[in-house]
Design a protein around this motif. Structure first.
Motif, PDB file in Angstrom:
ATOM      1  N   VAL A   1       1.007  -1.041  -0.127  1.00  0.00           N
ATOM      2  CA  VAL A   1      -0.039   0.057   0.033  1.00  0.00           C
ATOM      3  C   VAL A   1       0.793   1.273   0.188  1.00  0.00           C
ATOM      4  O   VAL A   1       1.657   1.475   0.618  1.00  0.00           O
ATOM      5  CB  VAL A   1      -0.844  -0.270   1.397  1.00  0.00           C
ATOM      6  CG1 VAL A   1      -1.722   1.201   1.284  1.00  0.00           C
ATOM      7  CG2 VAL A   1      -1.863  -1.164   1.113  1.00  0.00           C
ATOM      8  N   MET A   2       0.639   1.875  -1.180  1.00  0.00           N
ATOM      9  CA  MET A   2       1.500   3.339  -0.963  1.00  0.00           C
ATOM     10  C   MET A   2       0.583   4.593  -0.537  1.00  0.00           C
ATOM     11  O   MET A   2      -0.473   4.766  -1.017  1.00  0.00           O
ATOM     12  CB  MET A   2       1.710   3.653  -2.383  1.00  0.00           C
ATOM     13  CG  MET A   2       2.559   2.605  -3.334  1.00  0.00           C
ATOM     14  SD  MET A   2       4.202   2.417  -2.322  1.00  0.00           S
ATOM     15  CE  MET A   2       4.946   4.170  -2.628  1.00  0.00           C
ATOM     16  N   GLU A   3       0.835   5.003   0.609  1.00  0.00           N
ATOM     17  CA  GLU A   3       0.177   6.108   1.254  1.00  0.00           C
ATOM     18  C   GLU A   3       0.556   7.523   0.940  1.00  0.00           C
ATOM     19  O   GLU A   3       1.875   7.995   1.190  1.00  0.00           O
ATOM     20  CB  GLU A   3       0.348   6.072   2.755  1.00  0.00           C
ATOM     21  CG  GLU A   3       0.056   4.631   3.423  1.00  0.00           C
ATOM     22  CD  GLU A   3      -0.051   4.584   4.827  1.00  0.00           C
ATOM     23  OE1 GLU A   3       0.407   5.507   5.515  1.00  0.00           O
ATOM     24  OE2 GLU A   3      -0.100   3.317   5.283  1.00  0.00           O
ATOM     25  N   THR A   4      -0.128   8.222  -0.053  1.00  0.00           N
ATOM     26  CA  THR A   4      -0.137   9.469  -0.598  1.00  0.00           C
ATOM     27  C   THR A   4      -0.982  10.294  -0.285  1.00  0.00           C
ATOM     28  O   THR A   4      -2.272  10.087  -0.529  1.00  0.00           O
ATOM     29  CB  THR A   4       0.606   9.503  -1.860  1.00  0.00           C
ATOM     30  OG1 THR A   4      -0.509   8.878  -2.642  1.00  0.00           O
ATOM     31  CG2 THR A   4       1.691   8.698  -2.150  1.00  0.00           C
ATOM     32  N   PHE A   5      -0.873  11.718  -0.137  1.00  0.00           N
ATOM     33  CA  PHE A   5      -1.901  12.575  -0.256  1.00  0.00           C
ATOM     34  C   PHE A   5      -1.732  13.689  -1.448  1.00  0.00           C
ATOM     35  O   PHE A   5      -0.400  14.104  -1.623  1.00  0.00           O
ATOM     36  CB  PHE A   5      -1.834  13.746   1.023  1.00  0.00           C
ATOM     37  CG  PHE A   5      -2.160  12.832   2.505  1.00  0.00           C
ATOM     38  CD1 PHE A   5      -3.213  13.062   2.856  1.00  0.00           C
ATOM     39  CD2 PHE A   5      -0.979  12.500   3.162  1.00  0.00           C
ATOM     40  CE1 PHE A   5      -3.794  12.352   3.949  1.00  0.00           C
ATOM     41  CE2 PHE A   5      -1.414  11.505   4.432  1.00  0.00           C
ATOM     42  CZ  PHE A   5      -2.986  11.684   4.821  1.00  0.00           C
TER      43      PHE A   5
ATOM     44  N   THR B   1      -6.162  -2.381   4.875  1.00  0.00           N
ATOM     45  CA  THR B   1      -4.979  -2.567   6.002  1.00  0.00           C
ATOM     46  C   THR B   1      -5.942  -2.866   7.478  1.00  0.00           C
ATOM     47  O   THR B   1      -7.083  -2.615   7.511  1.00  0.00           O
ATOM     48  CB  THR B   1      -4.358  -1.376   5.999  1.00  0.00           C
ATOM     49  OG1 THR B   1      -5.031  -0.221   6.475  1.00  0.00           O
ATOM     50  CG2 THR B   1      -3.536  -1.040   4.830  1.00  0.00           C
ATOM     51  N   PHE B   2      -5.039  -3.465   8.053  1.00  0.00           N
ATOM     52  CA  PHE B   2      -5.420  -3.749   9.483  1.00  0.00           C
ATOM     53  C   PHE B   2      -6.060  -2.395  10.251  1.00  0.00           C
ATOM     54  O   PHE B   2      -7.297  -2.230  10.729  1.00  0.00           O
ATOM     55  CB  PHE B   2      -4.441  -4.402  10.387  1.00  0.00           C
ATOM     56  CG  PHE B   2      -4.991  -4.644  11.852  1.00  0.00           C
ATOM     57  CD1 PHE B   2      -5.953  -5.911  11.856  1.00  0.00           C
ATOM     58  CD2 PHE B   2      -4.581  -3.634  12.701  1.00  0.00           C
ATOM     59  CE1 PHE B   2      -6.235  -5.869  13.356  1.00  0.00           C
ATOM     60  CE2 PHE B   2      -4.754  -4.080  14.078  1.00  0.00           C
ATOM     61  CZ  PHE B   2      -5.744  -5.244  14.409  1.00  0.00           C
ATOM     62  N   GLY B   3      -5.016  -1.458  10.063  1.00  0.00           N
ATOM     63  CA  GLY B   3      -5.606  -0.072  10.703  1.00  0.00           C
ATOM     64  C   GLY B   3      -7.178   0.573   9.950  1.00  0.00           C
ATOM     65  O   GLY B   3      -7.625   1.017  10.672  1.00  0.00           O
ATOM     66  N   GLY B   4      -7.131   0.118   8.760  1.00  0.00           N
ATOM     67  CA  GLY B   4      -8.274   0.583   7.864  1.00  0.00           C
ATOM     68  C   GLY B   4      -9.401  -0.063   8.328  1.00  0.00           C
ATOM     69  O   GLY B   4     -10.602   0.555   8.681  1.00  0.00           O
TER      70      GLY B   4
END
Length: 270
Positions: free
Chosen positions: A8-12, A220-223
């Protein structure tokens, strides 16, 4: 978004960050400049409020504006955004991101006001609520996951204007049996039921439909923690609030006394 390795790529995106920043500045301006001016112009009782009530009045005015903008945007997405409705977990989140960015700007603005005016409007529950919401929206804005469910939860904002209006009537001295207060109470109870209670079967049926599927396991688990647990907790509270609200509405409607249309003089209804 995912790389070829499935990471997973986390970008804003710059656009999302700009919308959030513009939202923050806009709601700050609404609080400090627009609300005092508009309120004093159209509501004579506003100028007679004490400092504590004035602070909360402007805060609730901003809350109402945010609720109307975001709530109507949510309805538009639910009706016309086919990508999100067809794939509730990973559908194209571009419109939802814009709406969530507006809400994040508002939440940051409101938290700043809560901290700055803590003695007047400070509330630990609201701070916790705002932080939890920002945590959940982080996954929407950065990864783009769960756009349908994020948008669906924001529909609940459409009940906020009537809740705020109830407070406005109360601080201006409108009696509970006055016609404006009665009409708003019925509208508040009805809107709360429609956007928070009646929609539960639709929301949880979509959640059940995607649970255990391949798109679900890419979350994701956090999601998942930010999605499933808070959904149940929030709706338990919504049911409790709905019960109290309905009892209060029925009690006022059944209480003796004539319904009167109040007129405001010196900030009080006569």
């Amino acid at each position: 978004m995912f790389t070829k390795q499935g990471v997973v790529m986390e970008t804003f995106s710059p656009l999302v960050l700009c919308i959030a920043a513009a939202s923050f500045v806009t709601f700050q301006c609404l609080y400090y400049f627009v609300s005092p001016w508009i309120s004093a112009l159209f509501c004579p009782g506003y100028s007679r409020l004490g400092p504590r009530h004035t602070i909360e009045w402007n805060s609730r005015t901003v809350s109402t504006v945010h609720a109307m903008i975001v709530g109507l945007f949510c309805i538009y997405i639910l009706l016309f955004d086919d990508a999100v409705n067809e794939d509730p977990v990973w559908g194209n989140p571009s419109l939802v991101k814009k709406n969530v960015a507006i809400t994040c700007g508002y939440l940051l603005s409101d938290m700043l006001l809560l901290c700055f005016y803590w003695r007047a409007i400070g509330d630990k529950f609201f701070v916790i609520h705002h932080l939890a919401a920002l945590y959940a929206y982080y996954y929407v804005l950065s990864i783009g996951m769960l756009p349908y469910f994020a948008n669906f939860r924001l529909v609940a904002e459409l009940s906020t204007p009537c809740v705020n209006q109830r407070w406005f009537f109360e601080v201006l001295g409108y009696p509970k049996k006055s016609f404006p207060n009665m009409a708003n109470g019925i509208a508040m109870t009805t809107s709360f039921f429609m956007v928070r209670i009646a929609v539960m079967p639709m929301y949880y049926s979509r959640m059940y439909a995607v649970y255990g599927t391949e798109p679900f396991y890419r979350v994701t688990f956090g999601g998942r923690c930010a999605w499933i647990g808070p959904s149940f907790c929030l709706d338990i509270m919504n049911v409790m609030w709905m019960h109290k609200m309905a009892r209060g509405c029925i009690r006022v409607l059944r209480s003796p006394g004539n319904v009167k249309v109040g007129t405001v003089q010196n900030g009080k209804v006569h």
